[in-house]
Design an enzyme around this catalytic site. Structure first.
Site, mmCIF file in Angstrom:
data_model
loop_
_atom_site.group_PDB
_atom_site.id
_atom_site.type_symbol
_atom_site.label_atom_id
_atom_site.label_comp_id
_atom_site.label_asym_id
_atom_site.label_seq_id
_atom_site.Cartn_x
_atom_site.Cartn_y
_atom_site.Cartn_z
ATOM 1 N N GLN A 1 45.446 46.804 37.691
ATOM 2 C CA GLN A 1 45.530 46.255 36.330
ATOM 3 C C GLN A 1 46.643 45.204 36.273
ATOM 4 O O GLN A 1 46.849 44.591 35.235
ATOM 5 C CB GLN A 1 45.857 47.375 35.331
ATOM 6 C CG GLN A 1 44.785 48.441 35.219
ATOM 7 C CD GLN A 1 45.240 49.589 34.316
ATOM 8 O OE1 GLN A 1 45.989 50.468 34.734
ATOM 9 N NE2 GLN A 1 44.797 49.584 33.083
ATOM 10 N N HIS B 1 42.625 42.382 35.688
ATOM 11 C CA HIS B 1 43.091 41.518 34.589
ATOM 12 C C HIS B 1 43.486 40.133 35.074
ATOM 13 O O HIS B 1 44.263 39.441 34.420
ATOM 14 C CB HIS B 1 44.260 42.193 33.854
ATOM 15 C CG HIS B 1 43.881 43.490 33.221
ATOM 16 N ND1 HIS B 1 44.741 44.548 33.075
ATOM 17 C CD2 HIS B 1 42.688 43.908 32.700
ATOM 18 C CE1 HIS B 1 44.096 45.560 32.492
ATOM 19 N NE2 HIS B 1 42.862 45.194 32.262
ATOM 20 N N CYS C 1 44.603 19.666 31.424
ATOM 21 C CA CYS C 1 44.023 19.371 32.739
ATOM 22 C C CYS C 1 44.205 17.884 33.054
ATOM 23 O O CYS C 1 43.866 17.028 32.232
ATOM 24 C CB CYS C 1 42.536 19.708 32.727
ATOM 25 S SG CYS C 1 41.690 19.327 34.265
#
Ligand SMILES: [Zn+2]
Length: 269
Positions: A104, A124, A157
């Site tokens: 996790q 995750h 980006c």
């Protein structure tokens, strides 16, 4: 009389098809905070609403606050080193006693400890990369955080000007279907599932122990505090992960003879 440490060491040796499910508790000993532990707040200081994907994508203020929180978390995590619990899992893989790790955590400490990428499934996601939500291009987190260290703006980006997002799964964001499929397959085909440092309160990790049990696996839980699944555990230990795993591997070492080539060297042919 056998202790639970003896029993779990025996079970690891017997099964050989061992899967480990790790949560924040395995990394707190490396100084990585358990950032999901305090209800609706991240470390009591950051509002988890800023981590809802819809807010992050549509609200510039949320996105800025989220990036700032992520930067603090990344800063704590990037220099963290694996602790004895991580190192034991890496040793178990080398000795072919570990089939997979479902984690996790987003800190990458299992890989840093020496576990191969192919055995670690990050439920995750990871804090070490950042992706463009439009074109999918991946960036190294270190470079992005360095470039926005003054926080005059959020990052975009550089190829398509799309919104960038850390590759961690945000609250309410679905697990990637391929990842969900792989973890279920891993949990239902192992012979022993050992939970380490997870309170088993966050899905989808929380349902994996039951799935493993239904498929005939044994279940071990090593956690500081009780979990809702303790009643299903064959081996239950309320102790810190590092110390406990070090004791387990010592028991394994006491039982298993070294590989043949080492024996030859030691004792002669
Ligand atoms: Zn892009």
């Amino acid at each position: 009389m056998k202790t639970v440490i003896d029993e779990i060491a025996d079970a690891i040796l017997d099964s050989k098809c061992n899967v480990f499910l790790t949560g924040a508790g395995i990394s707190t000993e490396s100084g990585v905070p358990d950032y999901r532990s305090s209800n609706n707040q991240f470390w009591g200081e950051y509002d988890s609403k800023d981590f809802y994907l819809s807010n992050f994508l549509t609200d510039g203020g949320s996105r800025m606050r989220c990036w700032r929180a992520c930067a603090v978390f990344y800063e704590t995590m990037k220099n963290a080193q694996p602790n004895p619990a991580h190192l034991v899992l890496a040793e178990l893989e080398r000795r072919k006693l570990l089939r997979g790790i479902i984690t996790q955590n987003v800190d990458g400490l299992h890989q840093k400890a020496g576990n191969s990428k192919k055995v670690v499934i990050e439920l995750h996601g990871t804090a070490h990369t950042i992706s463009c939500v439009d074109c999918g291009r991946k960036y190294n987190s270190e470079g992005i955080y360095a470039s926005i260290s003054k926080w005059t703006s959020v990052p975009y980006c550089e190829y398509c000007q799309g919104i960038l997002k850390p590759d961690t799964v945000f609250p309410g964001e679905p697990i990637i279907p391929n990842v969900a499929k792989r973890v279920l397959q891993m949990a239902t085909s192992c012979k022993l599932l050992i939970v380490i440092g997870s309170s088993l309160e966050v899905q989808p990790a929380a349902y994996l122990p039951l799935k493993a049990k239904e498929s005939g696996a044994k279940l071990g839980i090593i956690n500081l505090t009780p979990t809702p699944y303790d009643k299903y555990a064959d081996y239950l230990i309320y102790r810190p992960a590092g110390k406990t795993l070090a004791e387990i591997v010592k028991k394994i070492n006491d039982q298993v003879r070294p590989p043949a080539e080492e024996r030859m060297g030691q004792y002669g042919p």
